[in-house]
Scaffold this motif. Structure first.
Motif, PDB file in Angstrom:
ATOM      1  N   TRP A 108     -44.569  -3.226 -87.769  1.00 40.92           N
ATOM      2  CA  TRP A 108     -44.611  -3.613 -89.143  1.00 40.92           C
ATOM      3  C   TRP A 108     -43.741  -4.773 -89.542  1.00 40.92           C
ATOM      4  CZ3 TRP A 108     -42.652   0.605 -93.161  1.00 40.92           C
ATOM      5  CH2 TRP A 108     -43.061   0.258 -94.427  1.00 40.92           C
ATOM      6  N   ALA A 109     -42.534  -4.685 -88.981  1.00 37.11           N
ATOM      7  CA  ALA A 109     -41.515  -5.780 -88.978  1.00 37.11           C
ATOM      8  C   ALA A 109     -42.185  -7.274 -88.755  1.00 37.11           C
ATOM      9  CB  ALA A 109     -40.317  -5.475 -88.265  1.00 37.11           C
ATOM     10  N   GLU A 110     -42.804  -7.296 -87.699  1.00 38.32           N
ATOM     11  CA  GLU A 110     -43.726  -8.529 -87.080  1.00 38.32           C
ATOM     12  C   GLU A 110     -44.643  -8.774 -88.168  1.00 38.32           C
ATOM     13  OE1 GLU A 110     -43.595 -10.759 -84.592  1.00 38.32           O
ATOM     14  OE2 GLU A 110     -42.212  -9.772 -83.697  1.00 38.32           O
ATOM     15  N   ASP A 111     -45.509  -7.778 -88.665  1.00 43.09           N
ATOM     16  CA  ASP A 111     -46.432  -8.100 -89.749  1.00 43.09           C
ATOM     17  C   ASP A 111     -45.803  -8.611 -90.944  1.00 43.09           C
ATOM     18  OD1 ASP A 111     -48.621  -7.003 -88.078  1.00 43.09           O
ATOM     19  OD2 ASP A 111     -48.508  -5.278 -88.966  1.00 43.09           O
ATOM     20  N   VAL A 112     -44.586  -8.284 -91.455  1.00 43.05           N
ATOM     21  CA  VAL A 112     -43.928  -8.590 -92.697  1.00 43.05           C
ATOM     22  C   VAL A 112     -43.378 -10.105 -92.427  1.00 43.05           C
ATOM     23  CG1 VAL A 112     -41.878  -8.141 -94.005  1.00 43.05           C
ATOM     24  CG2 VAL A 112     -43.301  -6.334 -93.351  1.00 43.05           C
ATOM     25  N   PHE A 113     -42.912 -10.401 -91.024  1.00 41.92           N
ATOM     26  CA  PHE A 113     -42.382 -11.585 -90.874  1.00 41.92           C
ATOM     27  C   PHE A 113     -43.411 -12.853 -91.073  1.00 41.92           C
ATOM     28  CE2 PHE A 113     -42.008 -15.273 -88.084  1.00 41.92           C
ATOM     29  CZ  PHE A 113     -41.018 -15.856 -88.475  1.00 41.92           C
ATOM     30  N   GLN A 114     -44.689 -12.503 -90.377  1.00 38.49           N
ATOM     31  CA  GLN A 114     -45.950 -13.177 -90.217  1.00 38.49           C
ATOM     32  C   GLN A 114     -46.406 -13.432 -91.788  1.00 38.49           C
ATOM     33  OE1 GLN A 114     -48.837 -12.004 -87.796  1.00 38.49           O
ATOM     34  NE2 GLN A 114     -47.474 -12.142 -85.924  1.00 38.49           N
ATOM     35  N   GLU A 115     -46.351 -12.476 -92.631  1.00 37.27           N
ATOM     36  CA  GLU A 115     -46.752 -12.524 -93.921  1.00 37.27           C
ATOM     37  C   GLU A 115     -45.863 -13.508 -94.852  1.00 37.27           C
ATOM     38  OE1 GLU A 115     -48.913 -12.411 -97.428  1.00 37.27           O
ATOM     39  OE2 GLU A 115     -49.544 -11.768 -95.418  1.00 37.27           O
ATOM     40  N   ALA A 116     -44.594 -13.143 -94.414  1.00 33.21           N
ATOM     41  CA  ALA A 116     -43.527 -14.103 -95.319  1.00 33.21           C
ATOM     42  C   ALA A 116     -43.580 -15.656 -94.798  1.00 33.21           C
ATOM     43  CB  ALA A 116     -42.050 -13.596 -94.981  1.00 33.21           C
ATOM     44  N   ALA A 117     -43.869 -15.658 -93.606  1.00 33.45           N
ATOM     45  CA  ALA A 117     -44.151 -17.274 -92.992  1.00 33.45           C
ATOM     46  C   ALA A 117     -45.328 -17.969 -93.477  1.00 33.45           C
ATOM     47  CB  ALA A 117     -43.887 -17.177 -91.492  1.00 33.45           C
ATOM     48  N   LEU A 118     -46.148 -17.008 -93.763  1.00 33.42           N
ATOM     49  CA  LEU A 118     -47.532 -17.719 -94.377  1.00 33.42           C
ATOM     50  C   LEU A 118     -47.167 -17.933 -95.642  1.00 33.42           C
ATOM     51  CD1 LEU A 118     -50.548 -18.447 -93.675  1.00 33.42           C
ATOM     52  CD2 LEU A 118     -51.104 -15.870 -94.890  1.00 33.42           C
ATOM     53  N   ARG A 119     -46.534 -17.072 -96.471  1.00 37.68           N
ATOM     54  CA  ARG A 119     -46.434 -17.429 -97.970  1.00 37.68           C
ATOM     55  C   ARG A 119     -45.437 -18.708 -97.953  1.00 37.68           C
ATOM     56  NH1 ARG A 119     -45.657 -11.487-100.804  1.00 37.68           N
ATOM     57  NH2 ARG A 119     -47.503 -10.670-100.213  1.00 37.68           N
ATOM     58  N   ALA A 120     -44.560 -18.736 -96.998  1.00 41.33           N
ATOM     59  CA  ALA A 120     -43.575 -20.012 -96.938  1.00 41.33           C
ATOM     60  C   ALA A 120     -44.517 -21.197 -96.825  1.00 41.33           C
ATOM     61  CB  ALA A 120     -42.433 -19.910 -96.077  1.00 41.33           C
ATOM     62  N   TRP A 121     -45.424 -21.221 -95.788  1.00 38.67           N
ATOM     63  CA  TRP A 121     -46.081 -22.357 -95.544  1.00 38.67           C
ATOM     64  C   TRP A 121     -46.961 -22.799 -96.796  1.00 38.67           C
ATOM     65  CZ3 TRP A 121     -51.613 -22.529 -94.454  1.00 38.67           C
ATOM     66  CH2 TRP A 121     -52.159 -23.868 -93.827  1.00 38.67           C
ATOM     67  N   ARG A 122     -47.482 -21.901 -97.365  1.00 40.72           N
ATOM     68  CA  ARG A 122     -48.420 -22.159 -98.314  1.00 40.72           C
ATOM     69  C   ARG A 122     -47.811 -22.756 -99.449  1.00 40.72           C
ATOM     70  NH1 ARG A 122     -51.857 -16.364 -98.591  1.00 40.72           N
ATOM     71  NH2 ARG A 122     -53.515 -17.037 -97.122  1.00 40.72           N
ATOM     72  N   ARG A 123     -46.376 -22.429 -99.715  1.00 41.28           N
ATOM     73  CA  ARG A 123     -45.512 -22.922-100.937  1.00 41.28           C
ATOM     74  C   ARG A 123     -44.550 -24.341-100.233  1.00 41.28           C
ATOM     75  NH1 ARG A 123     -43.315 -19.047-104.730  1.00 41.28           N
ATOM     76  NH2 ARG A 123     -43.243 -21.218-105.693  1.00 41.28           N
ATOM     77  N   ALA A 124     -45.035 -24.677 -99.050  1.00 40.70           N
ATOM     78  CA  ALA A 124     -44.151 -25.407 -98.708  1.00 40.70           C
ATOM     79  C   ALA A 124     -43.498 -26.614 -99.425  1.00 40.70           C
ATOM     80  CB  ALA A 124     -44.423 -26.059 -97.101  1.00 40.70           C
ATOM     81  N   ASP A 125     -44.269 -27.107-100.109  1.00 40.78           N
ATOM     82  CA  ASP A 125     -43.765 -28.174-101.066  1.00 40.78           C
ATOM     83  C   ASP A 125     -43.064 -27.999-102.211  1.00 40.78           C
ATOM     84  OD1 ASP A 125     -46.141 -27.017-101.950  1.00 40.78           O
ATOM     85  OD2 ASP A 125     -46.938 -28.647-103.067  1.00 40.78           O
ATOM     86  N   ALA A 126     -43.104 -26.571-102.547  1.00 41.93           N
ATOM     87  CA  ALA A 126     -42.292 -26.082-103.794  1.00 41.93           C
ATOM     88  C   ALA A 126     -40.934 -25.589-103.309  1.00 41.93           C
ATOM     89  CB  ALA A 126     -43.069 -25.102-104.673  1.00 41.93           C
ATOM     90  N   LEU A 127     -40.823 -25.261-102.085  1.00 39.00           N
ATOM     91  CA  LEU A 127     -39.366 -24.479-101.603  1.00 39.00           C
ATOM     92  C   LEU A 127     -38.488 -25.584-101.113  1.00 39.00           C
ATOM     93  CD1 LEU A 127     -40.943 -21.964 -98.986  1.00 39.00           C
ATOM     94  CD2 LEU A 127     -40.115 -21.597-101.212  1.00 39.00           C
ATOM     95  N   SER A 128     -37.216 -25.054-101.230  1.00 45.48           N
ATOM     96  CA  SER A 128     -36.046 -26.000-101.046  1.00 45.48           C
ATOM     97  C   SER A 128     -35.836 -25.989 -99.613  1.00 45.48           C
ATOM     98  CB  SER A 128     -34.715 -25.301-101.666  1.00 45.48           C
ATOM     99  OG  SER A 128     -33.607 -26.170-101.103  1.00 45.48           O
TER     100      SER A 128
END
Length: 164
Positions: free
Chosen positions: A24-44
């Protein structure tokens, strides 16, 4: 960069949130990384801000997963290879057929006593009154009638009219 810098520390923290569930922890990390990648231009790009964002997103993913699991029934794995026992309803039918074939072979007085006591569910006393004989006579007729039934069906020696 996300994977290299944040995977190990984020997994440690998320494992605590998931109660030690590694998958579950691995799945959560992958989902968080995917969301970060999708918002890469808006993140600090600052490490501290990105870490805080990743932790917040991971925590929210765990919370959402818990809520979703709470609304669905728990899935269980069915045991494989175990078939449920199905009662066989043929026994009473076979018994009735055997009785229908064997009862005519018996002597009349044995057949009458057996039918009254076993098939019509009369007591020995009731059968005796109906037959007009003493109860001891009914018991004797039942005893010898059962012996004759066993022999007719193929008793201890294995022969009888139904076994041939």
């Amino acid at each position: 960069m996300l994977y290299r810098e944040f995977r190990a520390p984020l997994l440690r923290n998320v494992r605590l949130l998931t109660g030690g569930d590694e998958q579950w922890a691995e799945d959560v990390f992958q989902e968080a990384a995917l969301r970060a990648w999708r918002r890469a231009d808006a993140l600090s790009r600052e490490r501290g801000e990105l870490w805080a964002w990743m932790m917040t997103v991971s925590r929210r993913i765990v919370i959402d997963d818990r809520r979703q699991r709470g609304t669905r029934p728990v899935e269980v794995e069915a045991e494989r290879g175990v078939d449920p026992a199905v009662p066989d309803g043929s026994e009473p039918t076979l018994s009735a057929l055997v009785l229908a074939q064997v009862l005519p072979v018996l002597a009349d007085h044995h057949r009458e006593a057996l039918v009254l006591v076993y098939l019509r569910d009369r007591s020995v006393g009731e059968a005796a009154a109906e037959l007009g004989v003493p109860p001891g006579t009914v018991k004797s007729r039942i005893h010898y009638g059962l012996r004759a039934l066993r022999e007719a069906v193929g008793g201890p020696d294995g022969d009888g009219p139904l076994r041939r």
